[in-house]
Design a protein around this motif. Structure first.
Motif, PDB file in Angstrom:
ATOM      1  N   ILE A 132     -32.760  18.201  30.409  1.00 47.72           N
ATOM      2  CA  ILE A 132     -33.498  19.262  29.593  1.00 47.72           C
ATOM      3  C   ILE A 132     -34.932  18.302  28.997  1.00 47.72           C
ATOM      4  O   ILE A 132     -34.490  17.581  28.032  1.00 47.72           O
ATOM      5  CB  ILE A 132     -32.706  19.659  28.364  1.00 47.72           C
ATOM      6  CG1 ILE A 132     -31.613  20.468  28.989  1.00 47.72           C
ATOM      7  CG2 ILE A 132     -33.779  20.690  27.526  1.00 47.72           C
ATOM      8  CD1 ILE A 132     -30.948  21.151  27.609  1.00 47.72           C
ATOM      9  N   SER A 133     -36.105  18.552  29.401  1.00 51.88           N
ATOM     10  CA  SER A 133     -37.335  17.713  29.079  1.00 51.88           C
ATOM     11  C   SER A 133     -38.061  18.461  28.162  1.00 51.88           C
ATOM     12  O   SER A 133     -38.519  18.053  27.244  1.00 51.88           O
ATOM     13  CB  SER A 133     -38.110  17.693  30.510  1.00 51.88           C
ATOM     14  OG  SER A 133     -38.357  18.740  31.107  1.00 51.88           O
ATOM     15  N   GLN A 168     -18.447  14.403  24.612  1.00 50.62           N
ATOM     16  CA  GLN A 168     -18.107  13.310  23.404  1.00 50.62           C
ATOM     17  C   GLN A 168     -19.277  13.046  22.677  1.00 50.62           C
ATOM     18  O   GLN A 168     -18.954  13.016  21.070  1.00 50.62           O
ATOM     19  CB  GLN A 168     -17.472  12.313  24.031  1.00 50.62           C
ATOM     20  CG  GLN A 168     -16.600  11.367  23.000  1.00 50.62           C
ATOM     21  CD  GLN A 168     -15.936  10.213  23.805  1.00 50.62           C
ATOM     22  OE1 GLN A 168     -15.997   9.980  24.975  1.00 50.62           O
ATOM     23  NE2 GLN A 168     -14.992   9.415  23.010  1.00 50.62           N
ATOM     24  N   LYS A 169     -20.434  13.180  23.047  1.00 54.32           N
ATOM     25  CA  LYS A 169     -21.751  13.136  22.201  1.00 54.32           C
ATOM     26  C   LYS A 169     -22.650  14.009  22.580  1.00 54.32           C
ATOM     27  O   LYS A 169     -22.977  13.960  23.855  1.00 54.32           O
ATOM     28  CB  LYS A 169     -22.146  11.589  22.342  1.00 54.32           C
ATOM     29  CG  LYS A 169     -23.135  11.164  21.483  1.00 54.32           C
ATOM     30  CD  LYS A 169     -23.606   9.640  21.527  1.00 54.32           C
ATOM     31  CE  LYS A 169     -24.856   9.594  20.756  1.00 54.32           C
ATOM     32  NZ  LYS A 169     -25.314   8.075  20.873  1.00 54.32           N
ATOM     33  N   THR A 170     -23.311  14.848  21.754  1.00 57.70           N
ATOM     34  CA  THR A 170     -24.322  15.539  21.995  1.00 57.70           C
ATOM     35  C   THR A 170     -25.367  15.494  21.177  1.00 57.70           C
ATOM     36  O   THR A 170     -25.159  14.819  20.056  1.00 57.70           O
ATOM     37  CB  THR A 170     -23.666  17.202  21.908  1.00 57.70           C
ATOM     38  OG1 THR A 170     -23.200  17.231  20.683  1.00 57.70           O
ATOM     39  CG2 THR A 170     -22.693  17.130  23.030  1.00 57.70           C
ATOM     40  N   SER A 171     -26.651  16.109  21.186  1.00 56.16           N
ATOM     41  CA  SER A 171     -27.672  15.951  20.566  1.00 56.16           C
ATOM     42  C   SER A 171     -27.869  17.497  19.715  1.00 56.16           C
ATOM     43  O   SER A 171     -27.271  18.438  20.337  1.00 56.16           O
ATOM     44  CB  SER A 171     -29.151  15.423  21.256  1.00 56.16           C
ATOM     45  OG  SER A 171     -29.307  16.618  22.186  1.00 56.16           O
ATOM     46  N   ALA A 172     -28.839  17.596  18.987  1.00 53.08           N
ATOM     47  CA  ALA A 172     -29.004  18.766  18.097  1.00 53.08           C
ATOM     48  C   ALA A 172     -29.754  19.677  19.373  1.00 53.08           C
ATOM     49  O   ALA A 172     -29.398  20.963  19.056  1.00 53.08           O
ATOM     50  CB  ALA A 172     -30.071  18.686  17.099  1.00 53.08           C
ATOM     51  N   LYS A 189     -28.833   6.646  28.704  1.00 49.26           N
ATOM     52  CA  LYS A 189     -29.005   6.755  29.948  1.00 49.26           C
ATOM     53  C   LYS A 189     -29.402   8.092  30.675  1.00 49.26           C
ATOM     54  O   LYS A 189     -30.285   8.248  31.374  1.00 49.26           O
ATOM     55  CB  LYS A 189     -27.784   6.139  31.077  1.00 49.26           C
ATOM     56  CG  LYS A 189     -28.008   6.035  32.307  1.00 49.26           C
ATOM     57  CD  LYS A 189     -26.906   5.657  33.110  1.00 49.26           C
ATOM     58  CE  LYS A 189     -27.246   5.401  34.528  1.00 49.26           C
ATOM     59  NZ  LYS A 189     -25.925   4.785  35.310  1.00 49.26           N
ATOM     60  N   ARG A 190     -28.824   8.959  30.154  1.00 48.58           N
ATOM     61  CA  ARG A 190     -28.806  10.334  30.442  1.00 48.58           C
ATOM     62  C   ARG A 190     -29.211  11.086  29.266  1.00 48.58           C
ATOM     63  O   ARG A 190     -28.307  12.035  28.676  1.00 48.58           O
ATOM     64  CB  ARG A 190     -27.906  11.073  31.412  1.00 48.58           C
ATOM     65  CG  ARG A 190     -27.770  10.382  32.793  1.00 48.58           C
ATOM     66  CD  ARG A 190     -26.702  10.985  33.746  1.00 48.58           C
ATOM     67  NE  ARG A 190     -26.737  10.446  34.945  1.00 48.58           N
ATOM     68  CZ  ARG A 190     -25.899   9.266  35.265  1.00 48.58           C
ATOM     69  NH1 ARG A 190     -25.013   8.963  34.051  1.00 48.58           N
ATOM     70  NH2 ARG A 190     -25.937   8.677  36.310  1.00 48.58           N
ATOM     71  N   PRO A 191     -30.302  11.368  28.657  1.00 52.67           N
ATOM     72  CA  PRO A 191     -30.442  12.206  27.428  1.00 52.67           C
ATOM     73  C   PRO A 191     -30.439  13.548  27.616  1.00 52.67           C
ATOM     74  O   PRO A 191     -31.076  14.401  28.740  1.00 52.67           O
ATOM     75  CB  PRO A 191     -31.861  11.645  26.722  1.00 52.67           C
ATOM     76  CG  PRO A 191     -32.438  11.065  27.962  1.00 52.67           C
ATOM     77  CD  PRO A 191     -31.556  10.526  29.070  1.00 52.67           C
ATOM     78  N   ASN A 192     -29.990  14.545  26.729  1.00 54.22           N
ATOM     79  CA  ASN A 192     -30.074  15.920  26.916  1.00 54.22           C
ATOM     80  C   ASN A 192     -29.646  16.419  27.898  1.00 54.22           C
ATOM     81  O   ASN A 192     -30.385  16.986  28.870  1.00 54.22           O
ATOM     82  CB  ASN A 192     -31.658  16.488  26.329  1.00 54.22           C
ATOM     83  CG  ASN A 192     -31.939  15.922  25.091  1.00 54.22           C
ATOM     84  OD1 ASN A 192     -31.175  15.781  24.250  1.00 54.22           O
ATOM     85  ND2 ASN A 192     -33.287  15.537  24.724  1.00 54.22           N
ATOM     86  N   ASN A 193     -28.273  16.234  28.405  1.00 53.14           N
ATOM     87  CA  ASN A 193     -27.823  16.484  29.742  1.00 53.14           C
ATOM     88  C   ASN A 193     -26.949  17.975  29.585  1.00 53.14           C
ATOM     89  O   ASN A 193     -26.404  18.182  28.817  1.00 53.14           O
ATOM     90  CB  ASN A 193     -26.707  15.387  30.086  1.00 53.14           C
ATOM     91  CG  ASN A 193     -26.691  15.292  31.458  1.00 53.14           C
ATOM     92  OD1 ASN A 193     -27.737  15.421  32.132  1.00 53.14           O
ATOM     93  ND2 ASN A 193     -25.591  14.678  31.772  1.00 53.14           N
TER      94      ASN A 193
END
Length: 324
Positions: free
Chosen positions: A122-123, A40-44, A99-103
């Motif tokens: 993903i770090s 539902q929501k993602t980052s670049a 809470k859980r970035p770049n999952n």
């Protein structure tokens, strides 16, 4: 309890029957398809990582670029529906939250239900486009060589499970042998410091001084991912045993089909046995040339003479009526 398979609608067309036949369980399985979808929501960063995974899995992958309101660890039913519709037994699902970035969630399916999945964070990430020295890259659909380095792969239960998942995820068709010249890229997974480092290398064969075997040079081509394990969902022992069960193969030769031959030039040929046809009873066009000749009257027969008298009498009656 074993997982029950989802209800499959009966096909109404011949094309639909062929599609369902291809999806049936086989003794020798095809290459597994992978569904790559966004949450539902993602980052670049997550979107770019999913695109690179899609390029690695081509042509056995399906990429959904729209957002989907799916939460695999809370309710996996929508994800199972998407995998069943696209005939995918593997999936990669990307999300992003505070809470859980770049999952990134990698998982496997069995009988149209989630078998197991691992949530990875993903770090660090470098896309394929940041490695210009790789040139044209690897061939689409080429089978990669998987390399696992680090002692933690055999000592940690979570990494052992992740190793099996990665092998299934990046492995293509099962083959008996492969030429060394056909391996053009390597996937290296290094377990160090509680993280898993994914590196992708392009193999270049250079001329060696000896001349007997070529010199192999590895050039990093991306993507480069630093992953850490967050949440896991493992299958039960009974379900895993059912998923790994293989049908018994008879040692005898396959039963020969009668009146069927195969050749490389003509392909499959067969003989049909039909009953002998009686051409005299065949329905044909009514033509004068095809009519049966009149039978000769036997001597001494009175039936034809009586018929002729009746016909003449009827003709005379008609003429008399017309004259009146």
């Amino acid at each position: 309890m074993p997982v029950q398979s989802a209800a499959v609608k009966a096909a109404k067309t011949a094309r639909g029957r062929r599609v369902l036949q291809k999806r049936e369980p086989k003794l020798i399985e095809n290459a597994r398809n992978t569904l790559i979808a966004r949450g539902q929501k993602t980052s670049a960063l997550v979107n770019a990582a999913l695109t690179d995974l899609y390029m690695l899995k081509k042509p056995h992958s399906v990429h959904f670029k729209r957002h989907n309101a799916v939460h695999p660890f809370e309710d996996a039913a929508p994800l199972e529906f998407l995998c069943q519709k696209n005939d995918a037994s593997l999936f990669a699902f990307g999300t992003h939250s505070k809470k859980r970035p770049n999952n990134l969630v990698l998982g496997r399916m069995f009988d149209h239900h989630v078998l197991d999945m691992v949530e990875l964070g993903i770090s660090a990430y470098e896309p394929m486009g940041s490695f210009p020295g790789a040139g044209g890259g690897s061939t689409s659909g080429a089978k990669p060589c998987l390399l696992f380095s680090g002692a933690d792969w055999s000592h940690t239960a979570e990494l052992q499970h992740l190793r099996g998942l990665l092998v299934d995820f990046f492995n293509l068709e099962v083959i008996e042998s492969i030429s060394p010249l056909g391996i053009d890229h390597f996937l290296c997974f290094t377990a160090v410091g509680g993280k898993v480092l994914l590196r992708h290398y392009l193999a270049r064969l250079l001329k060696s001084a000896e001349g007997t075997s070529p010199h192999v040079s590895l050039v990093e081509m991306g993507p480069s991912l630093d992953l850490s394990i967050r949440r896991t969902h493992y299958a039960s022992d009974e379900l895993m045993a059912a998923a790994m069960t293989r049908p018994k193969v008879s040692a005898q030769a396959p039963k020969k089909i009668k009146n069927v031959t195969r050749s490389k030039l003509l392909g499959k040929q067969g003989q049909l046995r039909l009953p002998r046809q009686d051409l005299s009873k065949m329905a044909t066009a009514r033509m004068k040339g095809l009519k049966e000749p009149k039978r000769e009257r036997p001597e001494g027969s009175t039936e034809p003479a009586e018929r002729d008298a009746q016909v003449l009498g009827m003709r005379l009656k008609k003429r008399q009526k017309m004259n009146h």
